[in-house]
Design an enzyme around this catalytic site. Structure first.
Site, short mmCIF file in Angstrom:
data_model
loop_
_atom_site.label_atom_id
_atom_site.label_comp_id
_atom_site.label_asym_id
_atom_site.label_seq_id
_atom_site.Cartn_x
_atom_site.Cartn_y
_atom_site.Cartn_z
N GLU D 51 78.26 36.24 -28.87
CA GLU D 51 79.51 37.00 -28.14
C GLU D 51 78.74 36.54 -27.06
O GLU D 51 79.05 37.42 -25.81
CB GLU D 51 79.25 38.46 -28.49
N SER D 52 77.27 36.19 -26.43
CA SER D 52 76.32 36.17 -25.29
C SER D 52 77.87 35.38 -24.41
O SER D 52 77.32 34.73 -23.33
CB SER D 52 75.60 35.15 -25.41
#
Lengths: 271, 248, 271, 248
Positions: D51-52
């Site tokens: 999700e980064s």
């Protein structure tokens, strides 16, 4: 997963009569080669979607393959009119052209909503203009402040076609320079085709590089020079002389038809 | 140096308008020439923003299109079109926007869509492009147009872009952020909205131009300021730079 | 136009008691130096906004400068709890902490709406969860399809603080690597401060480079190592050992206070 | 090679689940280890998404955080967090998402927010992160959690992330795109939702584990398939690769 295909096969597999097709590229990276292939294969009854129709859509419209046009600016940038676009709208030649017209901000947000798989996008725009009565927009109230804003419906083309500088053998694509709405167009569309200047073993990360993974693309086709007379930054230069010359070529129906016969239908692929 | 043409004066007046301004949004043609001239003469730090996504472009040549390679190669930042409209134009981050149009009315509303009926136009024009949202949101709008009766019309055939709507208060009612048109710069002079009514008023005429000539070139009964200023002639530096730029 | 200032001056000028402050950076580029300066200057009653509070907000919360926290994930990534954050919520130590809690998607869209100066954003999310009853969200119907979607209110911090690899002397900033929501945070905030590893004569375009023009930033402050124990890709490495060590340091109130005294308040600026 | 621990078996079972899958969304810890193991053994072309914003990361080491530098340096593409959620997760472009949680209920709903009352929690957990939207939109969800009565609970203290809601039809009523949890992989076995009711059912147990032991570790009356399969033991290749990976 993107398949590497010859351009004629990719066009035949992905674009069908009657499709809503977005060939995108904002001045830069306009996919002329793919559009010309589509003409050579005789695709008909297309809904053509593009923020800036440019010369490519002038050609497609002039050849009669479009039933409908969705756009926001139909000019020859810095030169003047798109004469085939005008002839279709003003005189129905070679056939009538249905229009859905937006502003750039509206079209950009419509693509972004499509890429996000949302049914609409919220923006400020259109207010007070005559466009409201002639296109598809809505109003929406902010549930927190009550402010009235504009809603535009998502764009979900059947097919998006874009051009990029390079792809690797897995079909991962990298483009750089003005990125326009190409990523949004690919992500918003049900199917996608990317033509590239060259296929390389590995993409070297570039400043300004936008990488679209091959697994969200259906086909990649090598088409060197495939954006001419538009350009692919770092590979080809914009042929501004041709953009100027197009004014005379396209002004006359017969001159246009002759030019298209010689330069496109004959299959040289040159603009 | 030969005397400036009215078109050159128009460009120089537009360029001067960018003195002390941080950022300008421009399309192609005369506005682009004026903004590049401003960077050469009046405001070297001026940030040029094109709707192609190039922020802080530093073109050496007047670009033919808003997406010429030189714009991308010299920009501080190049962003996508959705980002340009959503993060930069919409929030009003750009101080001045130059806009052109085929028709301008007395409240500086603009038509760039059709001449004639929308469904059966006599002349189909390019359409809205970025203009409606640019005019709504940028700090102020400067219209650059050739002065002729077919351009300065009593009634627009199509309202593509709201300037001052039906007059004072219209922009506020529409919720617009920017101040709207603050000047219309033509090859004959400069029109500015009356502070109270927002009706365009001739406040400045270029050297050698008569007020009556401007009235005749305007399709409505043009309001004229009590004593319109005369445009200061382009300086040698301005004219020299403009001609040098045009020759590149 | 960004002014190049020493960090203490920049913090003093831009961040005031009671402000809503977003120090952003998604794992990467977390502005520790700026946060520590804020502590040394004794800022109080802050509303702290951040998707992932991380160690920096654990420190700020533990020192009692936050009145309120707006966030979406409060953990020590890969290690476990943020003990000061937990102590504040579970025991009100050193003071009670008001919470506004969202999902990552909600926070990201809230920043994006703020950057676009829209009052809200539309998304799919929150549906069916207990978060709905404990936070600020709304529902909104698509004016074209009738589909019910979620609305989240825009975030407009008083101040955004981010860290980047470099700036030029005009205050133009370039960061690369994981970009997080930093650009959105700066554009959404009323004021902004960017700390940088180094000031250079000219920014050299980088792969993955995100450039934020100096004219939308208020101040730039040089702070070499200013993201440690987080990292600045290509300049410093993430100090994973420190992230692990923080678990023990922060578990005990006195050990925490002693560590902060020695390493932050004493002004060394080390994490 | 020494026999696999139950935790190692859990990781190997999770990795096997990624055979033939195009893309997987992962957080840190065991799911990350499983996904990297899958790239080593079961599916070399697997696309790892964190999700980064790192899409197609190829970490050599198990990352401590979802934003370690190695993820950005090896990714095919690195995007902003808004783009990650709006263009990649929301539209359901990711096939499988691995999620963990502090509490799991019989319909695979998850709690990662609080133990106890929200306003006066006994234990404050990290919160939602990306989980609610990931679980709603990814093609399917695989929950990876340690099997214990305090984790597998009759009633969640807080519903952070919807799995199958209150049973069959719940996801459809909420308009979710993805299929939701298709498996819960623990250190004792594998639970799968009953095709009709969506209630989690023990369908597979790891070697050496008794059904009663799983029942005891579950906070509700666990449904058990007529003849739960026994997890095929990790192969030497799987276990060797896992141990080599863990030692890096």
């Amino acid at each position: 997963m993107a398949e590497l295909l010859p351009l004629p096969e990719a066009v035949a597999a992905l674009i069908h009569d009657g499709d809503a097709v977005a060939l995108e590229g904002f001045t830069h990276l306009i996919p002329f080669a793919a559009g010309h292939e589509l003409l050579r294969q005789g695709r008909r009854e297309l809904e053509l979607i593009r923020m800036t129709p440019d010369l490519l859509y002038d050609q497609l419209i002039g050849m009669g393959c479009a039933r409908r046009l969705v756009f926001s600016y139909g000019g020859n940038p810095g030169v003047g009119s798109l004469h085939r676009f005008r002839d279709a709208i003003e005189h129905g030649w070679p056939r009538a052209l249905e229009l859905e017209e937006h502003s750039h901000a509206g079209m950009a947000n419509r693509y972004a909503a499509g890429a996000a798989d949302l049914p609409f996008a919220v923006m400020r725009g259109y207010a007070g203009t005559d466009l409201v009565a002639h296109t598809t927009v809505g109003t929406i109230a902010c549930p927190f402040t009550g402010e009235q804003l504009t809603a535009v419906p998502a764009l979900r083309p059947d097919v998006a076609v874009i051009h990029a500088q390079e792809a690797d053998r897995d079909g991962n694509v990298q483009l750089w320079g003005i990125p326009g709405v190409q990523k949004e167009a690919v992500l918003a569309a049900r199917r996608s085709l990317v033509t590239v200047e060259r296929v390389v073993d590995a993409l070297a990360p570039r400043p300004g590089g936008v990488v679209i993974p091959g697994w969200v693309i259906d086909a990649v086709a090598e088409a060197p020079g495939g954006s001419r007379p538009s350009y692919s930054l770092g590979v080809t230069a914009r042929d501004n002389d041709f953009y100027r010359a197009w004014d005379a070529i396209s002004r006359d129906r017969d001159a246009f038809a002759a030019w298209m016969d010689e330069h496109v239908l004959a299959g040289t692929g040159a603009p | 140096m030969s005397a400036a043409t009215n078109g050159e004066v128009q460009t120089v007046v537009a360029a001067r308008r960018l003195t002390g301004v941080r950022s300008v949004f421009i399309g192609v043609g005369r506005p682009s020439t004026a903004a590049i001239l401003a960077r050469m003469v009046h405001n070297p730090g001026l940030v040029l923003v094109y709707e192609s996504g190039t922020i802080g472009a530093k073109p050496f040549h007047v670009p033919l299109s808003i997406g010429d390679g030189e714009l991308a190669e010299t920009a501080d930042s190049v962003v996508s079109v959705p980002e340009m409209f959503n993060y930069w134009i919409g929030p009003g981050r750009i101080d001045v926007a130059f806009l052109g149009a085929a028709q301008v009315d007395r409240f500086a509303n603009l038509n760039s869509t059709v001449i004639g009926d929308y469904d059966r136009p006599r002349t189909r024009l390019p359409g809205a492009g970025g203009a409606p949202e640019i005019a709504a949101s940028c700090g102020e709008v400067v219209v650059v147009a050739p002065h002729a009766p077919r351009t300065f019309v009593e009634r627009l055939d199509f309202l593509t872009t709201v300037g001052h709507g039906d007059g004072a208060g219209a922009r506020e009612r529409l919720g617009f952020r920017g101040a709207g048109p603050t000047a219309v710069i033509t090859d004959l002079g400069v029109l500015e909205p009356d502070p109270a009514t927002k009706e365009l008023t001739l406040t400045q005429i270029h050297e050698g131009v008569e007020v009556d000539q401007v009235r005749e070139a305007t399709g409505w009964a043009l309001a004229v300021a009590p004593a319109p200023a005369t445009t200061p002639a382009p300086t040698d530096q301005e004219l020299g730079a403009l001609r040098e730029l045009s020759s590149r």
